[in-house]
Design a protein around this motif. Sequence first.
Motif, PDB file in Angstrom:
ATOM      1  N   ALA A 131     -11.256   2.545   8.254  1.00  0.00           N
ATOM      2  CA  ALA A 131     -12.346   2.277   7.317  1.00  0.00           C
ATOM      3  C   ALA A 131     -13.667   2.812   7.865  1.00  0.00           C
ATOM      4  O   ALA A 131     -14.473   3.401   7.128  1.00  0.00           O
ATOM      5  N   PHE A 132     -13.878   2.616   9.173  1.00  0.00           N
ATOM      6  CA  PHE A 132     -15.098   3.133   9.801  1.00  0.00           C
ATOM      7  C   PHE A 132     -15.159   4.649   9.698  1.00  0.00           C
ATOM      8  O   PHE A 132     -16.210   5.229   9.383  1.00  0.00           O
ATOM      9  N   GLY A 133     -14.024   5.310   9.940  1.00  0.00           N
ATOM     10  CA  GLY A 133     -14.001   6.762   9.851  1.00  0.00           C
ATOM     11  C   GLY A 133     -14.333   7.267   8.465  1.00  0.00           C
ATOM     12  O   GLY A 133     -15.109   8.219   8.303  1.00  0.00           O
ATOM     13  N   THR A 185     -16.372  15.301  11.288  1.00  0.00           N
ATOM     14  CA  THR A 185     -15.153  15.348  12.082  1.00  0.00           C
ATOM     15  C   THR A 185     -15.009  14.112  12.966  1.00  0.00           C
ATOM     16  O   THR A 185     -13.886  13.628  13.194  1.00  0.00           O
ATOM     17  N   LEU A 186     -16.108  13.588  13.479  1.00  0.00           N
ATOM     18  CA  LEU A 186     -16.030  12.356  14.250  1.00  0.00           C
ATOM     19  C   LEU A 186     -15.466  11.224  13.391  1.00  0.00           C
ATOM     20  O   LEU A 186     -14.670  10.398  13.855  1.00  0.00           O
ATOM     21  N   GLY A 187     -15.858  11.195  12.133  1.00  0.00           N
ATOM     22  CA  GLY A 187     -15.274  10.214  11.223  1.00  0.00           C
ATOM     23  C   GLY A 187     -13.797  10.474  10.984  1.00  0.00           C
ATOM     24  O   GLY A 187     -12.980   9.546  10.946  1.00  0.00           O
ATOM     25  N   GLU A 188     -13.435  11.743  10.838  1.00  0.00           N
ATOM     26  CA  GLU A 188     -12.033  12.125  10.629  1.00  0.00           C
ATOM     27  C   GLU A 188     -11.139  11.617  11.756  1.00  0.00           C
ATOM     28  O   GLU A 188     -10.005  11.184  11.516  1.00  0.00           O
ATOM     29  N   LEU A 189     -11.647  11.653  12.994  1.00  0.00           N
ATOM     30  CA  LEU A 189     -10.843  11.249  14.150  1.00  0.00           C
ATOM     31  C   LEU A 189     -10.497   9.763  14.134  1.00  0.00           C
ATOM     32  O   LEU A 189      -9.587   9.328  14.837  1.00  0.00           O
ATOM     33  N   TYR A 190     -11.224   8.996  13.347  1.00  0.00           N
ATOM     34  CA  TYR A 190     -10.938   7.563  13.250  1.00  0.00           C
ATOM     35  C   TYR A 190      -9.954   7.254  12.120  1.00  0.00           C
ATOM     36  O   TYR A 190      -9.610   6.096  11.919  1.00  0.00           O
ATOM     37  N   ILE A 191      -9.523   8.269  11.394  1.00  0.00           N
ATOM     38  CA  ILE A 191      -8.633   7.959  10.273  1.00  0.00           C
ATOM     39  C   ILE A 191      -7.369   8.807  10.249  1.00  0.00           C
ATOM     40  O   ILE A 191      -6.260   8.258  10.166  1.00  0.00           O
ATOM     41  N   GLY A 223     -16.814   6.782   0.502  1.00  0.00           N
ATOM     42  CA  GLY A 223     -17.236   5.402   0.670  1.00  0.00           C
ATOM     43  C   GLY A 223     -16.291   4.429  -0.010  1.00  0.00           C
ATOM     44  O   GLY A 223     -16.031   3.326   0.516  1.00  0.00           O
ATOM     45  N   LEU A 224     -15.763   4.806  -1.168  1.00  0.00           N
ATOM     46  CA  LEU A 224     -14.784   3.960  -1.858  1.00  0.00           C
ATOM     47  C   LEU A 224     -13.530   3.790  -1.003  1.00  0.00           C
ATOM     48  O   LEU A 224     -12.988   2.681  -0.894  1.00  0.00           O
ATOM     49  N   ALA A 225     -13.078   4.878  -0.378  1.00  0.00           N
ATOM     50  CA  ALA A 225     -11.908   4.794   0.496  1.00  0.00           C
ATOM     51  C   ALA A 225     -12.174   3.856   1.669  1.00  0.00           C
ATOM     52  O   ALA A 225     -11.306   3.066   2.060  1.00  0.00           O
ATOM     53  N   ALA A 226     -13.376   3.933   2.231  1.00  0.00           N
ATOM     54  CA  ALA A 226     -13.732   3.057   3.347  1.00  0.00           C
ATOM     55  C   ALA A 226     -13.667   1.591   2.927  1.00  0.00           C
ATOM     56  O   ALA A 226     -13.128   0.745   3.650  1.00  0.00           O
ATOM     57  N   ALA A 227     -14.209   1.276   1.746  1.00  0.00           N
ATOM     58  CA  ALA A 227     -14.208  -0.103   1.261  1.00  0.00           C
ATOM     59  C   ALA A 227     -12.786  -0.607   1.034  1.00  0.00           C
ATOM     60  O   ALA A 227     -12.437  -1.748   1.390  1.00  0.00           O
ATOM     61  N   LEU A 228     -11.926   0.236   0.460  1.00  0.00           N
ATOM     62  CA  LEU A 228     -10.549  -0.167   0.186  1.00  0.00           C
ATOM     63  C   LEU A 228      -9.764  -0.398   1.473  1.00  0.00           C
ATOM     64  O   LEU A 228      -8.967  -1.344   1.576  1.00  0.00           O
ATOM     65  N   LEU A 229      -9.971   0.461   2.480  1.00  0.00           N
ATOM     66  CA  LEU A 229      -9.291   0.279   3.764  1.00  0.00           C
ATOM     67  C   LEU A 229      -9.739  -1.005   4.441  1.00  0.00           C
ATOM     68  O   LEU A 229      -8.928  -1.728   5.039  1.00  0.00           O
TER      69      LEU A 229
END
Length: 440
Positions: A305-307, A345-351, A410-416
């Motif tokens: 979610a953070f990613g 990409t830093l966000g990508e690495l968390y997901i 952002g919607l994906a982050a909230a759902l995760l």
Amino acid sequence: MSEAEVPARESNWFGHPAGLSILFLTEMWEMFSFFGMRALLVYYMTMHLRIGQEHASLIYGVYAAFVYFTPVFGGIVADRWLGKRNSVVIGGATMALGHFMMASEPLFYPALATIALGNGLFLPSLASQIEGLYRHDDPRAGNAYNIYYIGINLGAFLAPLVCGTLGEAFGWHWGFTAAGLGMLLSLVIYLGGSRYLPPEPVRSEAAIRTRHPVDRAVMQRFGFLITVAAIVVVFRGAYEQVGNTIALWASEGVDRQVTAGWSIPMTWFQSLDSLVVFTATPLLVIRWARLAKRGIETPWLKKMAFGAAVVGASYLILAAVAAWSEVHGTRASWVWLLGWFIMMTLGELYILPIGLGLFGRMAPEGFRATSIATWFFAGFFGNLLAGALGTLWSSLTHGWFFVLIGLVAGLAAALLYILGLRLGHVETREDASAAMVLSR
């Protein structure tokens, strides 16, 4: 002997089994071929074939979607009939043929279909062999997926620099040919190192039912994984703009001039994502390992979610840059695009690598390739969504388009995050070693 019972093989590859080195290099060159072609695809359609932007974005989205759709069936075929080794060889040879076909304009659409079909056998069959290199309680298995992900991105980093430069400087067909050669090299490495890979498990459907019954726990696990995959579809709708509208913005809206006589080639920006991945991944792995030793372990769904949230924020920043440039009638500095790639990409690495590891570790015995294919299946719908969103590029200002994409992430982050609150207990039902790996 089941995949979970295969003993780990010693190696000098950061203390991991020798087979991981083979899978790493095989996937690196396969990704070189895939991303080499992808770096050229939108430009080839719009600049050489003279296909309109909206139509080109749709073609790109449909092609990328089917690259992730065919592994669903390829994983089933590998688990039940062909086996992983045969699937990798047949799929890789088919993909190489498709890349060489791209050098012929009349074969454009058949070439895309051929690559997608070959990828269906290759992709899940290769990644699903990672777990077979380790015992079930081997703590090294968790980091294996991070190392494997570096291989993916090392090939993706080199591809635009080589294939993109050849395509821009000497002709698109030279770039596609280089991608085909990369796929052939991938096959040579795999066949040469096959003795280091885990043996083929029993593929008989009757044997699988006897040894690994599909009980309620297995169905619940698959239901959980499918829910995660469905949310990742939304995330990929934003993430997959990298090779589509981001590539177009690099050409149309970015000042790539560095010196009076030299501008950064537009395809080179496609390497930045991968460059950040293989430079930042070791640092993140070290950080997560140190936190784990101190008893600080962030649940993996919250990490994902953070990613997604970081990726969404990166698009919103890009929206502000694009809007400012449009108001002032100028192009944005290439430095902004560089900064965006780093943040995104830093966000990508968390997901993405965490999700890949999740589907590998939670896969029921006898269904590993199928489980990995389910993860990639999210890419099918995600790329369809990305392609559909990309058609809005010409009808919206660049600023508002990036706002839209930021909201999708952002919607994906909230759902995760919500899923983690509601179904996070599924992680605790795994055995201690699996839970440790997934929380890293």
